[in-house]
Design an enzyme around this catalytic site. Structure first.
Site: not given
Ligand code: PNS
Length: 158
Positions: A18, A42, A91, A128
């Protein structure tokens, strides 16, 4: 013409991949807004404030970059902020399928354009969630996240 772009995401937490995209975007565009999605229903590994603080600490040297948070639709946030372009790192083909669909939807719903930035090859495998999985299992994540983020992750996960 001055071009502002938004780099939206969950960033739970921000990775070296990132940060590479933020840095490259800041070198190419006049203004970069990193917008962290806050989802009240969330709860992630880090709160949205914590995620913003980690990104701010790692991007302090970029004068044309700011960190913000948003809730709801990205198109509404961009319209409020007067930003017309989204910049997303890609990616590989898996990302592209998903990102293309979102880009087309954002253009249809809010007239937002999206530019894709090819991930640097050395970061193409980073995510992540995988980094958290490796760390939880006792693996070495050196270089995948900045040191400060690794310390915060170890504190939270182990
Ligand atoms: O880091 P992520 O989870 O890949 O980021 C996804 C994000 C936050 C960019 C995307 O889910 C988003 O823009 N959410 C806001 C709600 C929205 O606008 N949904 C419609 C997308 S077409």
């Amino acid at each position: 013409m001055s071009i502002a772009v938004v780099c939206p995401g969950s960033f739970d937490p921000v990775t070296a991949g990132h940060l590479d995209v933020f840095e490259r975007a800041a070198a190419r565009f006049d203004r970069v807004v990193v917008a962290v999605l806050g989802n009240p229903s969330k709860h992630g590994t880090f709160t949205v404030d914590e995620r913003c603080e980690l990104i701010e600490a790692e991007t302090d040297h970029l004068d044309n970059l700011e960190v913000d948070r948003f809730e709801g639709l990205l198109v509404d946030y961009c319209n409020r902020r007067g930003i017309g372009v989204v910049c997303k790192g890609v990616r590989g083909s898996g990302d592209l399928d998903y990102e293309l669909q979102m880009a087309q939807m954002n253009r249809r719903v809010g007239g937002l354009e999206t530019v894709f930035m090819a991930a640097s090859p050395e970061h193409a495998f980073l995510s992540s969630s995988l980094i958290k999985e490796v760390l939880r299992g006792g693996g070495d994540v050196t270089g995948m996240v900045p040191e400060r983020v690794e310390v915060a992750l170890r504190d939270r996960l182990t």
